[in-house]
Design a protein around this motif. Structure first.
Motif, PDB file in Angstrom:
ATOM      1  N   VAL B 230      25.864 -58.292  50.945  1.00 51.39           N
ATOM      2  CA  VAL B 230      26.630 -57.292  51.710  1.00 51.39           C
ATOM      3  C   VAL B 230      27.785 -56.759  50.874  1.00 51.39           C
ATOM      4  N   GLY B 231      28.483 -57.665  50.163  1.00 48.92           N
ATOM      5  CA  GLY B 231      29.593 -57.228  49.302  1.00 48.92           C
ATOM      6  C   GLY B 231      29.116 -56.304  48.201  1.00 48.92           C
ATOM      7  N   GLY B 232      27.986 -56.581  47.640  1.00 52.30           N
ATOM      8  CA  GLY B 232      27.422 -55.706  46.607  1.00 52.30           C
ATOM      9  C   GLY B 232      27.126 -54.331  47.154  1.00 52.30           C
ATOM     10  N   PHE B 233      26.604 -54.276  48.371  1.00 49.10           N
ATOM     11  CA  PHE B 233      26.305 -52.979  49.004  1.00 49.10           C
ATOM     12  C   PHE B 233      27.589 -52.200  49.271  1.00 49.10           C
ATOM     13  N   ILE B 234      28.619 -52.900  49.811  1.00 54.35           N
ATOM     14  CA  ILE B 234      29.883 -52.222  50.130  1.00 54.35           C
ATOM     15  C   ILE B 234      30.555 -51.713  48.855  1.00 54.35           C
ATOM     16  N   SER B 235      30.536 -52.525  47.827  1.00 58.90           N
ATOM     17  CA  SER B 235      31.160 -52.087  46.560  1.00 58.90           C
ATOM     18  C   SER B 235      30.422 -50.874  45.985  1.00 58.90           C
ATOM     19  N   THR B 236      29.127 -50.804  46.192  1.00 52.89           N
ATOM     20  CA  THR B 236      28.369 -49.637  45.723  1.00 52.89           C
ATOM     21  C   THR B 236      28.778 -48.392  46.498  1.00 52.89           C
ATOM     22  N   VAL B 237      28.942 -48.544  47.826  1.00 53.38           N
ATOM     23  CA  VAL B 237      29.343 -47.403  48.657  1.00 53.38           C
ATOM     24  C   VAL B 237      30.722 -46.908  48.240  1.00 53.38           C
ATOM     25  N   PHE B 238      31.664 -47.871  48.088  1.00 52.11           N
ATOM     26  CA  PHE B 238      33.020 -47.470  47.692  1.00 52.11           C
ATOM     27  C   PHE B 238      33.044 -46.865  46.293  1.00 52.11           C
ATOM     28  N   GLY B 239      32.236 -47.390  45.446  1.00 50.19           N
ATOM     29  CA  GLY B 239      32.305 -46.943  44.050  1.00 50.19           C
ATOM     30  C   GLY B 239      31.353 -45.816  43.711  1.00 50.19           C
ATOM     31  N   MET B 240      30.676 -45.245  44.716  1.00 54.32           N
ATOM     32  CA  MET B 240      29.691 -44.193  44.438  1.00 54.32           C
ATOM     33  C   MET B 240      30.295 -42.974  43.719  1.00 54.32           C
ATOM     34  N   PRO B 241      31.482 -42.440  44.176  1.00 49.70           N
ATOM     35  CA  PRO B 241      32.050 -41.294  43.459  1.00 49.70           C
ATOM     36  C   PRO B 241      32.376 -41.619  42.004  1.00 49.70           C
ATOM     37  N   PHE B 242      32.888 -42.848  41.793  1.00 53.57           N
ATOM     38  CA  PHE B 242      33.233 -43.232  40.417  1.00 53.57           C
ATOM     39  C   PHE B 242      31.970 -43.436  39.583  1.00 53.57           C
ATOM     40  N   LEU B 243      30.949 -43.887  40.262  1.00 54.87           N
ATOM     41  CA  LEU B 243      29.665 -44.046  39.556  1.00 54.87           C
ATOM     42  C   LEU B 243      29.131 -42.680  39.127  1.00 54.87           C
ATOM     43  N   GLU B 244      29.291 -41.703  40.050  1.00 57.91           N
ATOM     44  CA  GLU B 244      28.839 -40.338  39.749  1.00 57.91           C
ATOM     45  C   GLU B 244      29.641 -39.756  38.587  1.00 57.91           C
ATOM     46  N   ASP B 245      30.996 -39.972  38.642  1.00 55.10           N
ATOM     47  CA  ASP B 245      31.844 -39.501  37.544  1.00 55.10           C
ATOM     48  C   ASP B 245      31.458 -40.162  36.233  1.00 55.10           C
ATOM     49  N   GLY B 246      31.201 -41.428  36.310  1.00 51.12           N
ATOM     50  CA  GLY B 246      30.832 -42.168  35.096  1.00 51.12           C
ATOM     51  C   GLY B 246      29.536 -41.659  34.489  1.00 51.12           C
ATOM     52  N   VAL B 247      28.568 -41.368  35.347  1.00 52.20           N
ATOM     53  CA  VAL B 247      27.278 -40.873  34.850  1.00 52.20           C
ATOM     54  C   VAL B 247      27.456 -39.507  34.204  1.00 52.20           C
TER      55      VAL B 247
END
Lengths: 60, 258
Positions: B230-247
């Motif tokens: 569950v924590g992994g899923f939540i961290s992915t949701v929170f970090g999605m914009p940063f993941l997009e920026d990073g990509v």
């Protein structure tokens, strides 16, 4: 706007680290302990009263 | 002078005959007469006449060598065997694990039974020991005593022991509470005669084991795994914009490099 981004980034990092720690602990293989005990040949014989008495004498 | 000598000799003969008579009365081995038991001690023969006593020494055990007798060996299992016990020293609370006990055939331990008799010439001779498999059915039995923990099977388990084959026992353990648990793994051999005689049993080994049950900040294994996912899923949701920026940033760098 920038503050919200920072908070969101911190929360994401906290959840990520916590999740990684929990999953690492939950799936970490602790390993097994192995103990090898050779059986003496006298233990692979029929038990006889005569084989018990010398042991008792040694204990006494 | 001659009379004195005669008197002295008569006195000596009288004393000897009296002592022999007393010895006959006090010796319990000879008091029974013909019904007495035979003894290996030096024999004392007494004649009826009071003037003659003959002491016949019996056979001295040290003078004549006794015939060498090799004791008949007990039937035995003609294999060298080892017990291998494997157990987890640490378990997560709520998890389950396996304890394994194997009775293996030791390939290098060839048994060469020898006899050594102290003081005699027989040393290191190969002795024929009857094989226990020929006369008995051998049953290997094992039990795990572990208090405070769920153990399956809880009762004693048994398997037939065959020549040259290993025997393995498994126990599944399931601890619910954190703590340190101590237990004993018992191993027995039961000998069942093929001719229907009385069975006999022998305890071969009792090995101590110690298992530590741990938790993560009070969390057992199951909840910890669920929370981790569950924590992994939540961290992915929170970090999605940063993941997009990073990509996007990585893609730009790759294109600039080309």
């Amino acid at each position: 706007m920038k503050t919200r981004r920072i908070i969101r980034l911190v929360l994401a990092l906290i959840f990520l680290v916590s999740a990684c720690l929990l999953l690492a602990w939950a799936f970490w293989p602790f390993g097994d302990v192995s103990h090898v005990l050779p059986i003496p040949p006298e233990n692979l014989q029929l038990p006889t009263p005569g084989s018990v008495i010398p042991v008792l004498l040694l204990v006494i | 002078m001659k009379r004195a000598l005669l008197l002295v000799s008569g006195f000596v003969i009288l004393m000897v005959s009296l002592s022999c008579f007393c010895g006959t009365m006090s010796d319990p081995g000879l008091s029974g007469g013909a019904g007495g038991e035979e003894t290996s001690a030096p024999t004392l023969a007494v004649l009826d006449t009071p003037t003659a006593a003959i002491i016949v020494p019996g056979p001295q055990p040290t003078e004549q060598p006794q015939p060498t007798s090799v004791p008949t060996p007990q039937p035995a299992i003609q294999e060298a065997r080892t017990l291998v016990l494997e157990w987890p020293p640490v378990i997560r609370a709520g998890d389950s694990d396996i304890i394994r006990l194997t009775l293996e055939v030791d390939e290098l331990g060839n048994i060469t039974p020898t006899a050594e008799i102290e003081g005699h010439a027989v040393t290191g001779e190969t002795v024929y020991i009857p094989d226990l498999y020929d006369t008995h059915n051998i049953v290997a039995m094992a039990r795990l005593d572990l208090a405070g923990m769920q153990v399956s099977p809880a009762e004693i388990t048994s398997q037939a022991l065959l020549p040259g084959q290993r025997v393995t026992f498994y126990w599944s353990i399931h601890p619910e509470e954190v703590g340190e648990y101590r237990g004993v793994v018992w191993f027995f051999l039961r000998f069942v005669p093929l001719d229907g005689g009385p069975e006999s049993e022998r305890a071969i080994a009792a090995q101590d084991i110690q298992i530590q049950v741990v938790s993560f900040l009070g969390l057992k294994a199951g909840p910890a795994r669920i929370l981790g996912v569950v924590g992994g899923f939540i961290s992915t949701v929170f970090g999605m914009p940063f993941l997009e920026d990073g990509v996007k940033w990585t893609w730009k760098r790759i294109r600039q490099g080309k």
